[in-house]
Design an enzyme around this catalytic site. Sequence first.
Site, mmCIF file in Angstrom:
data_model
loop_
_atom_site.group_PDB
_atom_site.id
_atom_site.type_symbol
_atom_site.label_atom_id
_atom_site.label_comp_id
_atom_site.label_asym_id
_atom_site.label_seq_id
_atom_site.Cartn_x
_atom_site.Cartn_y
_atom_site.Cartn_z
ATOM 1 N N ASP A 120 2.558 2.527 2.362
ATOM 2 C CA ASP A 120 3.843 2.266 3.023
ATOM 3 C C ASP A 120 4.894 1.824 1.994
ATOM 4 O OD1 ASP A 120 5.641 1.893 5.091
ATOM 5 O OD2 ASP A 120 4.687 0.088 5.904
ATOM 6 N N GLY A 152 0.805 -1.225 0.000
ATOM 7 C CA GLY A 152 0.000 0.000 0.000
ATOM 8 C C GLY A 152 0.833 1.268 0.000
HETATM 9 N N1 AR6 Z 1 -0.768 7.587 -2.040
HETATM 10 C C1 AR6 Z 1 -1.859 7.837 -1.284
HETATM 11 N N2 AR6 Z 1 -2.655 6.876 -0.800
HETATM 12 C C2 AR6 Z 1 -2.345 5.601 -1.090
HETATM 13 C C3 AR6 Z 1 -1.219 5.239 -1.860
HETATM 14 C C4 AR6 Z 1 -0.412 6.300 -2.348
HETATM 15 N N3 AR6 Z 1 0.681 6.082 -3.087
HETATM 16 N N4 AR6 Z 1 -1.180 3.882 -1.969
HETATM 17 C C5 AR6 Z 1 -2.249 3.412 -1.298
HETATM 18 N N5 AR6 Z 1 -2.954 4.440 -0.774
HETATM 19 P P1 AR6 Z 1 -2.972 0.852 3.108
HETATM 20 P P2 AR6 Z 1 -3.620 0.500 5.979
HETATM 21 C C6 AR6 Z 1 -4.187 4.433 0.036
HETATM 22 O O1 AR6 Z 1 -3.348 -0.546 2.815
HETATM 23 O O2 AR6 Z 1 -4.991 0.085 5.656
HETATM 24 C C7 AR6 Z 1 0.823 -1.797 4.634
HETATM 25 O O3 AR6 Z 1 1.275 -3.039 4.150
HETATM 26 C C8 AR6 Z 1 -5.089 3.227 -0.055
HETATM 27 O O4 AR6 Z 1 -5.889 3.310 -1.223
HETATM 28 O O5 AR6 Z 1 -1.748 1.413 2.487
HETATM 29 O O6 AR6 Z 1 -3.383 1.483 7.076
HETATM 30 C C9 AR6 Z 1 1.482 -1.422 5.960
HETATM 31 O O7 AR6 Z 1 2.817 -1.883 6.046
HETATM 32 C C10 AR6 Z 1 -5.902 3.380 1.221
HETATM 33 O O8 AR6 Z 1 -6.943 4.329 1.003
HETATM 34 O O9 AR6 Z 1 -2.790 1.096 4.722
HETATM 35 C C11 AR6 Z 1 0.598 -2.109 6.961
HETATM 36 O O10 AR6 Z 1 0.944 -3.471 7.129
HETATM 37 C C12 AR6 Z 1 -4.913 4.005 2.195
HETATM 38 O O11 AR6 Z 1 -3.801 4.448 1.406
HETATM 39 C C13 AR6 Z 1 -0.779 -2.019 6.343
HETATM 40 O O12 AR6 Z 1 -0.557 -1.918 4.941
HETATM 41 C C14 AR6 Z 1 -4.410 3.072 3.266
HETATM 42 O O13 AR6 Z 1 -4.216 1.768 2.728
HETATM 43 C C15 AR6 Z 1 -1.508 -0.784 6.801
HETATM 44 O O14 AR6 Z 1 -2.814 -0.831 6.304
#
Ligand code: AR6
Length: 175
Positions: free
Chosen positions: A34, A32
């Site tokens: 991260d 994601g």
């Molecule tokens: N820019 C902005 N938003 C984004 C981007 C980006 N480049 N990429 C994804 N999103 P997630 P969580 C959005 O899964 O639910 C990771 O593996 C995405 O569409 O990134 O807090 C970490 O290491 C969503 O709306 O984070 C943890 O293990 C939002 O970011 C876990 O995921 C959050 O999605 C954290 O899960």
Amino acid sequence: MNNVIIVQQDITQLRIEVIVNAANSTLLGGGGVDGAIHRRAGPSLLEACRALGGCPAGEARITPGFNLPAKWIVHTVGPVWRGGTLGEPGLLRACYRNALQLAREQGATSIAFPAISTGVYGYPKIAAAEIALSEMYAAWGFERVVACCFSKEDADIYRRLCSGYAGGESDNGMA
Ligand code: AR6
């Protein structure tokens, strides 16, 4: 009351002082947002994160932005959604508050948030956006607080909820 700006963009591309990372408690990277942040910031970020020794849900830690346009990254760990009765709303709120506090201590006046916990961690999008926006609007000491949505669906949710706040969303031409 603050002005909140909603953009639909990749957070790693924003020219802003602080971007917030939705990390996990190891702070050692993942998928994601991260994963995108670690890829763009470069390997020095992993080294800096390793030195922090992890972070519990609801708390936040800060590193430089390394190769990102952003000067700082605030890493916060959202709650995993387990039905909502295990303190998830309070933890999510704490993520926003603690991230804002760290950024303020660094002297930053602009910050951008992704939709913490709403991807892999499964927090319902509308409920999460309500918490996110209430904390962003309540933030003091910032010139710019940006809600950075990755999808149009998320941006639409934020825009709809924003109209409930006095003045609604501000437009500074960032998007
Ligand atoms: N820019 C902005 N938003 C984004 C981007 C980006 N480049 N990429 C994804 N999103 P997630 P969580 C959005 O899964 O639910 C990771 O593996 C995405 O569409 O990134 O807090 C970490 O290491 C969503 O709306 O984070 C943890 O293990 C939002 O970011 C876990 O995921 C959050 O999605 C954290 O899960």
